[in-house]
Design an enzyme around this catalytic site. Structure first.
Site, PDB file in Angstrom:
ATOM      1  N   LYS A 230     -32.561 -62.443 -34.724  1.00 25.50           N
ATOM      2  CA  LYS A 230     -31.219 -63.030 -34.674  1.00 25.50           C
ATOM      3  C   LYS A 230     -30.356 -62.346 -35.715  1.00 25.50           C
ATOM      4  CE  LYS A 230     -29.156 -67.007 -33.655  1.00 25.50           C
ATOM      5  NZ  LYS A 230     -29.368 -68.228 -33.021  1.00 25.50           N
TER       6      LYS A 230
ATOM      7  N   PHE B  76     -24.543 -68.855 -33.898  1.00 23.46           N
ATOM      8  CA  PHE B  76     -24.532 -68.192 -35.197  1.00 23.46           C
ATOM      9  C   PHE B  76     -24.737 -66.693 -35.097  1.00 23.46           C
ATOM     10  CE2 PHE B  76     -26.247 -72.484 -35.603  1.00 23.46           C
ATOM     11  CZ  PHE B  76     -25.246 -73.044 -36.354  1.00 23.46           C
ATOM     12  N   GLY B  77     -24.878 -66.199 -33.900  1.00 20.00           N
ATOM     13  CA  GLY B  77     -25.088 -64.769 -33.785  1.00 20.00           C
ATOM     14  C   GLY B  77     -25.805 -64.441 -32.497  1.00 20.00           C
ATOM     15  N   ILE B  78     -26.115 -63.179 -32.337  1.00 21.93           N
ATOM     16  CA  ILE B  78     -26.747 -62.727 -31.104  1.00 21.93           C
ATOM     17  C   ILE B  78     -28.244 -62.537 -31.352  1.00 21.93           C
ATOM     18  CG2 ILE B  78     -26.742 -60.909 -29.352  1.00 21.93           C
ATOM     19  CD1 ILE B  78     -23.860 -60.350 -30.109  1.00 21.93           C
ATOM     20  N   VAL B  79     -29.037 -62.877 -30.334  1.00 26.01           N
ATOM     21  CA  VAL B  79     -30.484 -62.750 -30.467  1.00 26.01           C
ATOM     22  C   VAL B  79     -30.967 -61.588 -29.618  1.00 26.01           C
ATOM     23  CG1 VAL B  79     -32.674 -63.963 -30.343  1.00 26.01           C
ATOM     24  CG2 VAL B  79     -30.563 -65.249 -30.617  1.00 26.01           C
TER      25      VAL B  79
ATOM     26  N   GLY C 213     -29.886 -63.668 -25.908  1.00 23.22           N
ATOM     27  CA  GLY C 213     -28.944 -64.770 -25.798  1.00 23.22           C
ATOM     28  C   GLY C 213     -27.949 -64.722 -26.931  1.00 23.22           C
ATOM     29  N   ARG C 214     -26.852 -65.470 -26.746  1.00 21.71           N
ATOM     30  CA  ARG C 214     -25.855 -65.577 -27.800  1.00 21.71           C
ATOM     31  C   ARG C 214     -25.835 -67.000 -28.275  1.00 21.71           C
ATOM     32  NH1 ARG C 214     -21.610 -61.436 -27.939  1.00 21.71           N
ATOM     33  NH2 ARG C 214     -22.496 -59.775 -26.677  1.00 21.71           N
ATOM     34  N   GLY C 215     -26.124 -67.213 -29.538  1.00 17.79           N
ATOM     35  CA  GLY C 215     -26.087 -68.570 -30.070  1.00 17.79           C
ATOM     36  C   GLY C 215     -24.825 -68.754 -30.866  1.00 17.79           C
TER      37      GLY C 215
ATOM     38  N   ASP D 284     -26.597 -78.699 -34.076  1.00 18.58           N
ATOM     39  CA  ASP D 284     -26.248 -78.066 -32.803  1.00 18.58           C
ATOM     40  C   ASP D 284     -27.377 -78.219 -31.788  1.00 18.58           C
ATOM     41  OD1 ASP D 284     -24.603 -76.806 -31.006  1.00 18.58           O
ATOM     42  OD2 ASP D 284     -24.934 -74.789 -31.783  1.00 18.58           O
TER      43      ASP D 284
END
Ligand SMILES: *[C@@H]1O[C@H](CO)[C@@H](O)[C@H](O)[C@H]1NC(C)=O
Ligand SMILES: *[C@@H]1O[C@H](CO)[C@@H](O)[C@H](O)[C@H]1NC(C)=O
Ligand SMILES: *[C@@H]1O[C@H](CO)[C@@H](O)[C@H](O)[C@H]1NC(C)=O
Ligand SMILES: *[C@@H]1O[C@H](CO)[C@@H](O)[C@H](O)[C@H]1NC(C)=O
Ligand SMILES: *[C@@H]1O[C@H](CO)[C@@H](O)[C@H](O)[C@H]1NC(C)=O
Ligand SMILES: *[C@@H]1O[C@H](CO)[C@@H](O)[C@H](O)[C@H]1NC(C)=O
Ligand SMILES: *[C@@H]1O[C@H](CO)[C@@H](O)[C@H](O)[C@H]1NC(C)=O
Ligand SMILES: *[C@@H]1O[C@H](CO)[C@@H](O)[C@H](O)[C@H]1NC(C)=O
Length: 803
Positions: free
Chosen positions: A546, A526-529, A522-524, A640
């Site tokens: 992450k 704060f960055g990509i997981v 997933g993409r959050g 968030d």
């Protein structure tokens, strides 16, 4: 010397005498009386001392349970407990107050539990010799509250129930008082039922019935049961409206009540049992079983929904007094070694990739189990068949875990196996597959701990079946084992924070673990997981890695300080941080892997998850936020909160993720809004003003999320809905609430429609949380208490200034 001794004796007398006086109780507890949880704790005794109310130290822990127990017998058997069986830490208190009755507080003074529904001033409390703790009011000594009305897993003589009540809920295990999966219910129609609940893979809670007293008569209510009575002479019976009674169990050898205590308990293994115990005991006497239901829980709990009396892949065996004992078959071990009634997992998995034509027999063999069966859930059925072909069919099929042969027919089953049981009456033969190469591997034993069995290093299977506790233990062990290796790779000067138990990973390790960051989870904000696996002796442990965006200018010291803050959090509704990597430009965080994905995908896809589970998830998120805001050492504001940042573990418990990152990556010290990326639809209005950001921003986002959970609908739908006013869920909810049309919010959701009170409570809490004026919003603690029904919810005002 002599005078010195007698001086001590005098002190002894003076100290002891008042205590003796206290122990001679009249059973009355005055307002303002207080008990503190520690070994020296007093108890509130009943007049004859048969029962005590107070804090009981739990075996092998440093925690206490607020409970009522038999005081005069060596077993000190617990018959009632407060706070849903949640133990409390040393130093907690319980106080009798005039306004609210009993209040349980933790050592910090925070309310944990209280007697609900106290309508007027409490005059005094009383521990009756019947085992009933009661609160009396001053007005005409009315009865305000009694523990008999709120039974846990035990009923006592003189306790009575009417139809339509859930009478008992088992505890989790012999020593853990958390709620278990078995229930005794007295249905509206007069039937007394025993049920077991199971959460299936899609999160639906199924209830299966394994005993029914059959006291309803559909043709005549007067022939139906309406009261459940436990008489003082020890007989439990169901009374019908026509004054006939039906006794439960047999009375032929009922011992005299004058010489015996009676109790009936829904034991943690699901068997409802009546016991007696002599009041005047000699050393070795124990509780004796009078009768129990059902007669064979292994057989009666088989259904096409649940997992049976034991866990998945387990085998139920009946022993004395109807007790089930669960066993893992050869090649399987308990998922949680401390839960001998839980699920089993295979020592190894089979992969379809490795089975090439003809080689299956080299890789796998069978354990033959006579008179053992896993009924239902077969994916293939063949008749006629022979024993040899049944065995062969499973061997050659890489999906098959067991084949069952009976009467020239063959059933093939996949993992996980449900309803497993063994009984001499069965004529089945089970061929259970196992890998030939399975032999316990040898690990270097970590310092100071005994070598762990291979069970601790197997994750595959536990992703489906595991409890998060197990995974945590497992990861801890894995990390203990790794410590030596990691230590050698460590840069000089790095000191892992032992308190936070975080580990510093080398970047290269994480590249390998994530196969070069190939599988994106997933993409959050704060960055990509990425999904990853830590290799440990040919076994893999799932992790989520992450990769943080490189946008922060903070120093290494600040980064580590923040990571340590996150690492020190520990709450069952948070995703745990396992470690991090900090090498030059590369900053990564390593989390435990959550097998059931995000709340967003769970909530907004069909089929709609059921109401009970949704409300449970909402309350869990609230608890996690209370922890972040108030209970961890440094306050953490999430900033968030949205369904994409709530993950679900294997039992569909909510786990908040990405907390602590706002501070870490976005906000500078003054908490201005330079870089905020809070998500559209969930962002509190004050983000757009230049006011200070407080924990109330999370309350706002939680409010939006709560309404989404209630309605299974996104706050802001991606699709355009034209000029309509109802594009925004929060507006729609307010309109429906004002117009008293809450039904419209949960159309087609029968469960929610049936729980109108709860629905209204949840909606009102949601509206309180999304108030534009942050000072009107409740704190997360208050919101959580309102959701759980601990405190009353007032009618909320309109959320926005403008309307
Ligand atoms: C204690 O229980 C007995 C039996 O039910 C009852 O008669 C008595 O009134 C109770 N005591 C008080 C103070 O309520
Ligand atoms: C549960 O605990 C009681 C008392 O400690 C003990 O007598 C009993 O055998 C235990 N039951 C099981 C199934 O372990
Ligand atoms: C879970 O239970 C529900 C209701 O009984 C059923 O419809 C669903 O198929 C089950 N899901 C799984 C994965 O077993
Ligand atoms: C109730 O009826 C069911 C179905 O007829 C039967 O299987 C069960 O044994 C009965 N229960 C009792 C306690 O008689
Ligand atoms: C049942 O017993 C009560 C009290 O003994 C009596 O008032 C009532 O009339 C009886 N009902 C029937 C249907 O016999
Ligand atoms: C229990 O023992 C006490 C003292 O030994 C005796 O006075 C009492 O009568 C006994 N009670 C019963 C019910 O046997
Ligand atoms: C499975 O693992 C357990 C625990 O390590 C071990 O005792 C057992 O022998 C293993 N079984 C097989 C068939 O390898
Ligand atoms: C299972 O039953 C068969 C036939 O009745 C017998 O030959 C075999 O020894 C039994 N196996 C075990 C493990 O009891």
């Amino acid at each position: 010397m002599a005078s010195y001794a007698s001086f001590h004796f005098m002190i002894f007398i003076f100290i002891i005498i008042p205590f003796c006086a206290l122990a001679q109780s009249d059973g009355i507890v005055r307002v303002q009386s207080i008990l503190t949880a520690n070994e020296e704790s007093n108890q509130w005794l009943s007049p004859k001392g048969d029962f005590a109310f107070g804090f009981k130290l739990l075996q092998d822990t440093d925690q206490f349970l607020l409970s009522i127990w038999y005081h005069n017998i060596p077993d000190k058997t617990v018959v009632w407990y407060a706070n849903s069986g949640n133990p409390v830490p040393r130093g907690s208190t319980v106080q009798l107050t005039a306004q609210t009755g009993l209040v349980l507080r933790d050592p910090q003074g925070i309310d944990l539990w209280r007697t609900n529904g106290i309508s007027s001033q409490v005059d005094y409390g009383f521990m009756n010799d019947t085992g009933n703790f009661i609160l009396k009011g001053s007005s005409g000594s009315s009865l305000l509250w009694e523990s008999f009305k709120f039974p846990t897993d035990t009923i006592l003589p003189l306790q009575e129930f009417v139809t339509g009540t859930s009478v008992l809920n088992s505890r989790q295990s012999n020593t853990s008082f958390y709620k278990g999966r078995f229930f005794l219910q007295f249905e509206e129609n007069g039937n007394l039922l025993l049920t077991a609940s199971t959460v299936n893979e899609s999160g639906t809670v199924d209830e299966i019935e394994y005993y029914n007293s059959n006291n309803s008569d559909p043709t005549s209510t007067s022939n139906s049961g309406y009261r459940l009575i436990f008489e003082s002479r020890g007989i439990i019976s169901i009374l019908k409206r026509n004054n006939q009674t039906q006794q439960l169990g047999s009375s032929s050898n009922l011992p005299p009540a004058s010489e015996n205590y009676f109790r009936a308990t829904l034991d943690f293994d699901g068997v409802f049992t009546q016991y007696y115990h002599p009041r005047n005991f000699t050393a070795n006497q124990k509780w004796t079983v009078l009768w129990y239901e059902p007669d064979d829980i292994c057989a009666k709990s088989i259904s096409n929904k649940g997992r049976g009396a034991c866990g998945y892949n387990s085998i139920c065996n009946l022993v004395m007094n109807g007790r089930p004992v669960c066993e893992c078959p050869d090649g399987y071990t308990f998922l949680d070694p401390d839960d001998k009634y839980g699920s089993c997992m295979p020592n190894s998995t089979q992969s379809c990739a490795e089975v090439k034509q003809g080689s299956a027999g080299d890789l796998y063999d069978f354990v033959v189990l006579n008179a053992t069966d896993w009924p239902h859930f077969d994916y293939h059925f063949q008749t006629p068949s022979t024993e040899a072909s049944c065995r062969q069919a499973c061997l050659q099929d890489c999906l098959c875990a067991v084949s069952i042969f009976r009467d020239n027919s063959c059933w093939k089953k996949k993992l996980p196996l449900s309803n497993g049981w063994a009984s001499p009456t069965l004529t089945t033969t089970a061929f259970l597959k196992f890998r030939r190469s399975d032999a316990p591997p040898v690990y270097p034993s970590p310092k100071g701990s005994r070598p762990k069995d291979r069970e601790t290093l197997i994750l595959v299977g536990s992703v489906i079946l595991g409890s998060s506790l197990f995974i945590n233990i497992l990861l801890t062990v894995v990390f203990c084992l790794c410590t030596d290796l990691i230590y050698k790779k460590k840069k000089p000067g790095f000191h892992p924070n032992s308190e936070a138990n975080l580990h510093c990973f080398a970047y290269k390790e994480l590249v390998v673990a994530t196969k070069g960051f190939s599988e994106e989870l997933g993409r959050g904000s704060f960055g990509i997981v990425y999904k990853g696996e830590l290799k440990q002796s040919s076994k893999n442990v799932g992790i989520a890695v992450k990769k943080l965006d490189r946008n922060s200018q903070d120093t290494e010291k600040e980064f580590r300080a923040e990571v340590n803050t996150i690492g020190q959090t520990n709450h069952k509704n948070l995703v745990h941080l396992l470690g991090f990597c900090d090498e030059g430009q590369n900053r990564l965080l390593v989390y435990e892997y959550m097998s059931n994905g995000t709340l967003a995908s769970f909530l907004f896809n069909s089929p709609m998850p059921n109401w009970k589970l949704r409300t449970q998830i909402a309350m869990e998120i609230a608890r996690g936020l209370v922890y972040l805001h108030e209970e961890c050492s440094t306050q953490i504001i999430h900033c968030d909160i949205k369904p994409q940042n709530i993950l679900l573990d294997e039992y569909y418990h909510a786990r908040i993720s990405d907390f602590g990152l706002a501070k870490l990556l976005v906000l500078n010290q003054s908490r201005t809004l330079t870089n905020i990326r809070g998500t559209k639809g969930y962002v509190a209005p004050e983000w757009f003003r230049n006011t200070q950001v407080t924990a109330k921003v999370d309350v706002y986002s939680f409010g939006v999320l709560l309404l989404e959970i209630i309605c299974c609908r996104r706050n802001v739908e991606d699709i355009e809905i034209g000029e309509g006013d109802f594009a925004i869920l929060t507006d729609l909810v307010w309109d429906c609430f004002q117009e008293r049309r809450l039904d419209a919010l949960v159309e087609n959701d029968l469960e929610a429609l049936n729980e109108k009170m709860m629905l209204e409570r949840f909606v009102m809490v949601g509206i309180w949380c999304i108030q534009e004026d942050s000072s009107i919003r409740p704190t997360m603690r208050k919101a959580s208490q309102m959701l759980e029904g601990v405190i009353e919810v007032m009618v909320p005002p309109c959320p926005s200034f403008s309307s």
